[in-house]
Write a protein that holds these residues in place. Structure first.
Motif, mmCIF file in Angstrom:
data_model
loop_
_atom_site.group_PDB
_atom_site.id
_atom_site.type_symbol
_atom_site.label_atom_id
_atom_site.label_comp_id
_atom_site.label_asym_id
_atom_site.label_seq_id
_atom_site.Cartn_x
_atom_site.Cartn_y
_atom_site.Cartn_z
ATOM 1 N N TYR A 188 0.846 -1.190 0.000
ATOM 2 C CA TYR A 188 0.000 0.000 0.000
ATOM 3 C C TYR A 188 0.882 1.241 0.000
ATOM 4 N N VAL B 92 -10.162 6.086 1.590
ATOM 5 C CA VAL B 92 -9.900 5.991 0.152
ATOM 6 C C VAL B 92 -10.667 7.126 -0.508
ATOM 7 N N THR C 185 -11.143 9.381 -4.388
ATOM 8 C CA THR C 185 -10.857 9.484 -5.817
ATOM 9 C C THR C 185 -11.228 10.880 -6.280
ATOM 10 N N THR D 122 -6.844 7.913 -7.488
ATOM 11 C CA THR D 122 -7.279 7.361 -6.210
ATOM 12 C C THR D 122 -6.126 7.451 -5.225
ATOM 13 N N SER D 123 -6.427 7.868 -3.991
ATOM 14 C CA SER D 123 -5.383 7.956 -2.976
ATOM 15 C C SER D 123 -5.849 7.296 -1.681
ATOM 16 N N LEU D 124 -4.872 6.823 -0.924
ATOM 17 C CA LEU D 124 -5.105 6.243 0.394
ATOM 18 C C LEU D 124 -4.579 7.260 1.400
#
Length: 110
Positions: free
Chosen positions: A43, A72, A74, A83-85
């Motif tokens: 990740y 999460v 987008t 998209t990012s965490l």
């Protein structure tokens, strides 16, 4: 939606900085976390904001076992989707000595 995952920090990427169109300074730190799962075990999380980045760098290093609470998200830009965490809380894993959680963002009330 808030999610969590546990694993080892394997890399802390280069710090990113910049200036918004409004003239405000910003800071973003990304780091790689690997789990022991067989599939989908890598990740890349990001932490946004100077205070949050400074706290993360003060209490975490490569090799630490941690649990990460994250969201999460987008975003669309010029017809492309990203998209990012976004990590918002990082705890030391229970295998190490107990420690207070490091708050890297605003926790959502449950």
């Amino acid at each position: 939606m808030a999610l969590e995952v546990s694993g080892k920090i394997t890399k802390i990427l280069d710090l990113q900085t910049g200036t918004t169109a409004a003239g405000s300074e910003w800071k973003k730190q990304s780091f790689i976390l690997e789990t022991t799962e067989q599939y989908n075990n890598v990740y890349c999380f990001e932490i946004f904001g100077e205070e949050k980045v400074d706290k993360f760098l003060k209490f975490n290093k490569v090799g630490n076992e941690v649990k990460v609470d994250f969201n999460v998200s987008t975003n669309e830009w010029k017809g492309k989707y990203f998209t990012s965490l976004s990590a918002w809380k990082i705890f030391k894993a229970e295998t190490e000595a107990p420690a207070e959680p490091v708050e890297v963002g605003n926790a959502l009330p449950f």
